[in-house]
Design an enzyme around this catalytic site. Structure first.
Site, short mmCIF file in Angstrom:
data_model
loop_
_atom_site.label_atom_id
_atom_site.label_comp_id
_atom_site.label_asym_id
_atom_site.label_seq_id
_atom_site.Cartn_x
_atom_site.Cartn_y
_atom_site.Cartn_z
N PHE A 1 38.57 33.98 50.55
CA PHE A 1 39.30 35.43 50.54
C PHE A 1 39.99 35.31 49.12
O PHE A 1 40.80 34.81 48.58
CB PHE A 1 40.25 35.22 51.69
CG PHE A 1 40.97 36.74 51.68
CD1 PHE A 1 40.06 37.99 52.05
CD2 PHE A 1 42.20 37.03 51.11
CE1 PHE A 1 40.84 39.36 52.15
CE2 PHE A 1 42.74 38.16 51.35
CZ PHE A 1 41.99 39.19 51.65
N GLY A 2 39.52 36.65 48.50
CA GLY A 2 40.21 36.94 47.21
C GLY A 2 41.12 38.21 47.32
O GLY A 2 40.51 39.06 48.05
N TYR A 3 42.35 38.28 46.82
CA TYR A 3 42.97 39.44 46.93
C TYR A 3 43.66 39.84 45.68
O TYR A 3 44.41 40.81 45.46
CB TYR A 3 44.19 39.18 47.88
CG TYR A 3 45.13 37.84 47.60
CD1 TYR A 3 44.92 36.76 47.74
CD2 TYR A 3 46.15 38.17 46.75
CE1 TYR A 3 45.41 35.55 47.20
CE2 TYR A 3 46.95 37.18 45.93
CZ TYR A 3 46.52 35.78 46.55
OH TYR A 3 47.24 34.84 46.08
N GLY A 4 43.36 39.15 44.37
CA GLY A 4 43.75 39.41 43.16
C GLY A 4 42.62 39.58 42.26
O GLY A 4 41.79 40.19 42.38
N SER A 5 42.66 38.55 41.20
CA SER A 5 41.54 38.50 40.08
C SER A 5 40.19 38.12 40.69
O SER A 5 39.13 38.47 40.27
CB SER A 5 41.86 37.77 39.27
OG SER A 5 42.12 36.24 39.61
N GLU B 1 42.77 28.30 38.69
CA GLU B 1 44.05 29.04 39.36
C GLU B 1 44.93 27.77 39.56
O GLU B 1 45.53 27.72 40.38
CB GLU B 1 43.69 29.85 40.49
CG GLU B 1 42.61 30.64 40.75
CD GLU B 1 42.65 31.89 39.73
OE1 GLU B 1 43.84 32.04 39.27
OE2 GLU B 1 41.82 32.73 39.51
C1 BEZ Z 1 42.81 35.66 44.33
O1 BEZ Z 1 42.54 35.74 45.50
O2 BEZ Z 1 42.26 36.61 43.92
C2 BEZ Z 1 43.55 34.87 43.58
C3 BEZ Z 1 43.36 33.59 43.70
C4 BEZ Z 1 43.82 32.56 42.70
C5 BEZ Z 1 45.03 32.96 42.32
C6 BEZ Z 1 45.39 34.40 42.30
C7 BEZ Z 1 44.78 35.35 43.04
#
Ligand code: BEZ
Length: 188
Positions: free
Chosen positions: A24-28, A99
């Site tokens: 699941f990605g919530y940022g970049s 990350e």
């Molecule tokens: C993300 O889920 O987009 C994310 C993953 C690792 C670090 C920061 C954000």
């Protein structure tokens, strides 16, 4: 905990016998998809809120002038929208390095747009990591982001690309949008 989490993540979870797993990605990870995936679906997780509370010394800032990037903080009933990717476990060898600045992988329950659920992994930088910066008013966060830049580019680009991606996903993230508002107002 040391900010470099590569070893922590490698020892955290065994992928033995697993061919594919949801991330699941919530940022970049929503807009910077530089890894192979088998499937991609909009999804959300409950009980977590996106916050620009993690320092970035290696991508969007420097050790002397860290930028700010997102992590998740626990907030009951809060819904965080993002993008889910079904990936081969080998993808984590790459993402654990990308990350590495304080993020650990946690298991989470995701909900897809059609209401179905799946278990996945999510990277979270908890407050006990050395790069954690914590809460600050959105206007001050915008100021820090406006002046920070690192090997991956200006911190402002990270914020603006994320805000744009969240609008496309239909996520209402008042924290991100308020920082964006302050940042763009300071340009004028
Ligand atoms: C993300 O889920 O987009 C994310 C993953 C690792 C670090 C920061 C954000």
């Amino acid at each position: 905990m040391s900010a470099n989490t590569i070893e922590h993540n490698r020892n955290r979870f065994s992928f033995e016998g697993i061919d594919a797993i949801w991330l699941f990605g919530y940022g970049s990870l929503i807009y910077k998809v530089d890894f192979p995936f088998l499937e991609k679906r909009p999804a959300s997780i409950t009980g977590w809120a996106r916050r620009f509370w993690q320092g970035s010394h290696d991508h969007r800032g420097t050790p002397e002038a860290p930028g700010r990037v997102v992590t998740l903080v626990e907030q009951p009933d809060s819904v965080c929208k993002g993008m889910a990717y079904r990936v081969s476990p080998s993808v984590f060898e790459y993402l654990d390095v990308r990350e590495k600045n304080g993020y650990l992988r946690f298991a989470t329950r995701m909900t897809f747009d059609d209401g179905s659920h799946a278990e996945g992994l999510v990277y979270i930088a908890t407050e006990d990591n050395e790069a954690f910066l914590g809460e600050m008013p959105e206007q001050d966060i915008a100021r820090q982001i406006a002046s920070a830049s690192g090997p991956s580019g200006p911190n402002s680009e990270y914020l603006l690309r994320l805000a744009e991606s969240l609008r496309i996903l239909g996520d209402e993230c008042p924290h991100t949008f308020l920082i964006e508002e302050h940042l763009t107002a300071s340009d004028k």
